[in-house]
Scaffold this motif. Structure first.
Motif, PDB file in Angstrom:
ATOM      1  N   PHE A  57       0.834  -1.210   0.000  1.00  0.00           N
ATOM      2  CA  PHE A  57       0.000   0.000   0.000  1.00  0.00           C
ATOM      3  C   PHE A  57       0.866   1.256   0.000  1.00  0.00           C
ATOM      4  N   LEU A  58       1.892   1.272   0.840  1.00  0.00           N
ATOM      5  CA  LEU A  58       2.731   2.460   0.974  1.00  0.00           C
ATOM      6  C   LEU A  58       3.572   2.714  -0.260  1.00  0.00           C
ATOM      7  N   ARG A  59       3.918   1.668  -1.012  1.00  0.00           N
ATOM      8  CA  ARG A  59       4.683   1.856  -2.240  1.00  0.00           C
ATOM      9  C   ARG A  59       3.772   2.175  -3.421  1.00  0.00           C
ATOM     10  N   MET A  60       2.565   1.626  -3.406  1.00  0.00           N
ATOM     11  CA  MET A  60       1.632   1.836  -4.515  1.00  0.00           C
ATOM     12  C   MET A  60       1.150   3.279  -4.596  1.00  0.00           C
ATOM     13  N   PHE A  61       1.022   3.937  -3.439  1.00  0.00           N
ATOM     14  CA  PHE A  61       0.400   5.250  -3.386  1.00  0.00           C
ATOM     15  C   PHE A  61       1.234   6.205  -2.540  1.00  0.00           C
ATOM     16  N   SER A  62       1.333   7.445  -3.006  1.00  0.00           N
ATOM     17  CA  SER A  62       1.967   8.509  -2.227  1.00  0.00           C
ATOM     18  C   SER A  62       0.910   9.574  -1.950  1.00  0.00           C
ATOM     19  N   PHE A  63       0.619   9.782  -0.672  1.00  0.00           N
ATOM     20  CA  PHE A  63      -0.410  10.710  -0.269  1.00  0.00           C
ATOM     21  C   PHE A  63       0.201  11.884   0.491  1.00  0.00           C
ATOM     22  N   PRO A  64      -0.593  12.906   0.828  1.00  0.00           N
ATOM     23  CA  PRO A  64      -0.028  14.106   1.457  1.00  0.00           C
ATOM     24  C   PRO A  64       0.804  13.813   2.690  1.00  0.00           C
ATOM     25  N   ASP A  65       1.843  14.595   2.859  1.00  0.00           N
ATOM     26  CA  ASP A  65       2.805  14.416   3.943  1.00  0.00           C
ATOM     27  C   ASP A  65       2.148  14.716   5.284  1.00  0.00           C
ATOM     28  N   ASN A  66       2.188  13.761   6.220  1.00  0.00           N
ATOM     29  CA  ASN A  66       1.646  13.999   7.563  1.00  0.00           C
ATOM     30  C   ASN A  66       2.734  14.410   8.565  1.00  0.00           C
ATOM     31  N   GLN A  67       3.956  14.625   8.070  1.00  0.00           N
ATOM     32  CA  GLN A  67       5.084  15.057   8.898  1.00  0.00           C
ATOM     33  C   GLN A  67       5.503  14.010   9.931  1.00  0.00           C
ATOM     34  N   SER A  68       5.107  12.764   9.730  1.00  0.00           N
ATOM     35  CA  SER A  68       5.462  11.707  10.667  1.00  0.00           C
ATOM     36  C   SER A  68       6.748  11.023  10.229  1.00  0.00           C
ATOM     37  N   GLN A  69       7.640  10.788  11.187  1.00  0.00           N
ATOM     38  CA  GLN A  69       8.858  10.038  10.906  1.00  0.00           C
ATOM     39  C   GLN A  69       8.607   8.531  10.931  1.00  0.00           C
ATOM     40  N   ARG A  70       7.644   8.083  11.725  1.00  0.00           N
ATOM     41  CA  ARG A  70       7.409   6.649  11.920  1.00  0.00           C
ATOM     42  C   ARG A  70       6.270   6.119  11.070  1.00  0.00           C
ATOM     43  N   PHE A  71       5.291   6.975  10.751  1.00  0.00           N
ATOM     44  CA  PHE A  71       4.115   6.487  10.050  1.00  0.00           C
ATOM     45  C   PHE A  71       3.757   7.361   8.848  1.00  0.00           C
ATOM     46  N   PRO A  72       4.717   7.646   7.976  1.00  0.00           N
ATOM     47  CA  PRO A  72       4.379   8.422   6.769  1.00  0.00           C
ATOM     48  C   PRO A  72       3.473   7.601   5.857  1.00  0.00           C
ATOM     49  N   GLY A  73       2.433   8.230   5.362  1.00  0.00           N
ATOM     50  CA  GLY A  73       1.520   7.549   4.455  1.00  0.00           C
ATOM     51  C   GLY A  73       0.420   6.768   5.131  1.00  0.00           C
ATOM     52  N   TYR A  74       0.461   6.611   6.439  1.00  0.00           N
ATOM     53  CA  TYR A  74      -0.552   5.837   7.149  1.00  0.00           C
ATOM     54  C   TYR A  74      -1.844   6.638   7.339  1.00  0.00           C
ATOM     55  N   TYR A  75      -1.738   7.935   7.483  1.00  0.00           N
ATOM     56  CA  TYR A  75      -2.880   8.824   7.660  1.00  0.00           C
ATOM     57  C   TYR A  75      -2.496  10.169   7.071  1.00  0.00           C
ATOM     58  N   TYR A  76      -3.495  10.987   6.723  1.00  0.00           N
ATOM     59  CA  TYR A  76      -3.194  12.266   6.083  1.00  0.00           C
ATOM     60  C   TYR A  76      -4.472  13.097   6.007  1.00  0.00           C
ATOM     61  N   SER A  77      -4.370  14.299   5.495  1.00  0.00           N
ATOM     62  CA  SER A  77      -5.537  15.146   5.278  1.00  0.00           C
ATOM     63  C   SER A  77      -5.350  15.916   3.985  1.00  0.00           C
ATOM     64  N   PHE A  78      -6.463  16.423   3.464  1.00  0.00           N
ATOM     65  CA  PHE A  78      -6.397  17.226   2.246  1.00  0.00           C
ATOM     66  C   PHE A  78      -7.629  18.113   2.171  1.00  0.00           C
ATOM     67  N   ASP A  79      -7.504  19.192   1.403  1.00  0.00           N
ATOM     68  CA  ASP A  79      -8.611  20.107   1.150  1.00  0.00           C
ATOM     69  C   ASP A  79      -9.092  19.938  -0.277  1.00  0.00           C
ATOM     70  N   TYR A  80     -10.398  20.054  -0.448  1.00  0.00           N
ATOM     71  CA  TYR A  80     -10.978  20.045  -1.789  1.00  0.00           C
ATOM     72  C   TYR A  80     -12.241  20.894  -1.733  1.00  0.00           C
ATOM     73  N   GLY A  81     -12.255  21.989  -2.512  1.00  0.00           N
ATOM     74  CA  GLY A  81     -13.398  22.885  -2.467  1.00  0.00           C
ATOM     75  C   GLY A  81     -13.613  23.398  -1.060  1.00  0.00           C
ATOM     76  N   ALA A  82     -14.847  23.250  -0.561  1.00  0.00           N
ATOM     77  CA  ALA A  82     -15.217  23.757   0.760  1.00  0.00           C
ATOM     78  C   ALA A  82     -15.047  22.723   1.864  1.00  0.00           C
ATOM     79  N   VAL A  83     -14.315  21.633   1.594  1.00  0.00           N
ATOM     80  CA  VAL A  83     -14.201  20.529   2.548  1.00  0.00           C
ATOM     81  C   VAL A  83     -12.753  20.296   2.963  1.00  0.00           C
ATOM     82  N   HIS A  84     -12.574  20.043   4.255  1.00  0.00           N
ATOM     83  CA  HIS A  84     -11.326  19.499   4.773  1.00  0.00           C
ATOM     84  C   HIS A  84     -11.572  18.018   5.066  1.00  0.00           C
TER      85      HIS A  84
END
Length: 396
Positions: A202-229
């Motif tokens: 999963f972690l190699r297949m997809f690169s998602f927004p940086d969560n600034q984690s040293q131990r769990f990069p790619g495990y969780y994240y957030s993004f904005d789109y239009g009027a939604v966070h």
């Protein structure tokens, strides 16, 4: 890659031998887009050309690659981050190397106004033709979708490369045109021996927004789109903790800080495991009580004024309406468990809790959802594979 200077579009001598072109969500899809592809061949010096449709000149972005091997599987993953894009604009892109190129594909950046998204529940399959048929039919009916979501358990076994290939085949023609926002599910953390493992595919297949984690990069994240966070959480503590502890505590701290930064009208949580459990309560023997995930996160969602929580895992569609302080209410987050988008069924493990407002027609089949949002309303709708609507709910 940073946005490069304009160059004349290069002519191609033939097709580049890469597969699974894909767009992935970024923290701000109005100005950036992550692009990936993969191949069993090494292409040094690859780059992406991107342009306004049909233009004679294109910008270039350098492509990096990562060689990944696991047991008898090996692959080169190619990726680049396009920056400096203009909002609500259509581009074309292609991967190019040594005179060979992929076909031009369309890329649409987000605007600040209304949008539509496609949402798919668990897509794990025995035969991934089921997933492909549903995804393609949903996209044909919603060609104006800006991006799509998969709410976890994309595949049945996270260490089986053929299943990832089959999932990507099912999404072909969609994921190369609109970006994916994927949630990690528990099946992404299962080895071929059905033991817990780190979700390396999963972690190699997809690169998602940086969560600034040293131990769990790619495990969780957030993004904005239009009027939604959008807040994409990881609920796989059972699978991950014994291999790499600390995910729960780190994520809760991140969640608080991330929510405080949001200035959007709407705040939506996407996570895999549901707030209810299909396991019986050890004391009462009753089914359908709040899960450990629910007990952990629901008070946090109440305090953060989350508008909507979408989950998966249970392979059933159920709209619970507003729940606040663990009780049905007229305020608080709306909770919807999203259903199933694959051919794996769990017909005998679920009961009808009193919280359920709407249940999919029984016996249950596949379904998908649409999310339509602007500054004034949020509309969530659920459909059967033939396009028949089974539920809708609007927040204003």
């Amino acid at each position: 890659g940073e946005r490069g200077l304009l160059h004349p579009v290069k002519k191609s001598r033939g097709k580049l031998q890469v597969d699974a072109l894909r767009q992935l969500i970024t923290a701000d899809s109005s100005q950036s887009r992550f692009l990936m592809c993969q191949s069993d061949r090494l292409y040094a010096g690859m780059y992406v050309e991107y342009r306004l449709p049909g233009a004679a000149d294109a910008w270039r972005a350098e492509v990096s690659y990562d060689y990944f091997t696991d047991r008898d599987f090996s692959c080169y993953f190619y990726q680049t981050l396009l920056r400096g894009l203009q909002p609500k604009l259509t581009y074309e892109y292609r991967f190019f190397c040594a005179g060979y190129a992929t076909e031009w594909k369309t890329l649409q950046t987000a605007g600040s106004g209304a949008f539509k998204a496609l949402l798919f529940p668990d897509s794990q399959c025995v035969d991934y033709g089921c997933w492909g048929n549903l995804a393609q039919a949903a996209f044909r009916r919603n060609p104006d979708a800006g991006f799509f979501v998969n709410l976890g358990d994309l595949v049945d076994n996270g260490e089986a490369p053929w299943q990832w290939d089959a999932w990507l085949d099912g999404a072909a023609g969609i994921i190369d045109r609109i970006p994916l926002a994927a949630v990690m599910g528990n099946h992404e953390a299962y080895s071929l021996e059905w033991q817990y493992c780190l979700p390396k595919f999963f972690l190699r297949m997809f690169s998602f927004p940086d969560n600034q984690s040293q131990r769990f990069p790619g495990y969780y994240y957030s993004f904005d789109y239009g009027a939604v966070h959008f807040i994409v959480l990881n609920t796989q503590f059972e699978e991950i903790d014994g291999l790499q502890p600390g995910l729960e505590k780190e994520q809760l701290l991140w969640l608080e800080a991330d929510r405080k930064k949001s200035r959007k009208k709407w705040n939506i949580v996407l996570m895999h495991r549901d707030i209810f459990t299909y396991e019986p309560d050890p004391k009462t023997g009753k089914y359908g009580g709040f899960s450990d995930i629910g007990k952990m996160f629901m008070p946090v969602f109440d305090s953060m004024e989350i508008d909507l929580v979408l989950t998966g895992h249970l392979h059933t569609y159920r709209n619970r309406g507003h729940i606040y302080n663990f009780a049905p209410a007229k305020k608080g987050p709306v909770y919807i468990v999203s259903g199933v988008a694959g051919d794996v069924r769990y017909p005998d493990i679920w009961v009808d809790p009193a919280f359920d407002h709407v249940v999919a027609p029984q016996p249950e089949t596949d379904n998908y959802m649409t999310l339509e949002v602007d500054e004034h309303r949020l509309l969530i709708r659920s459909f059967l594979p033939d396009g028949r609507e089974i539920d809708r709910m609007q927040l204003a």
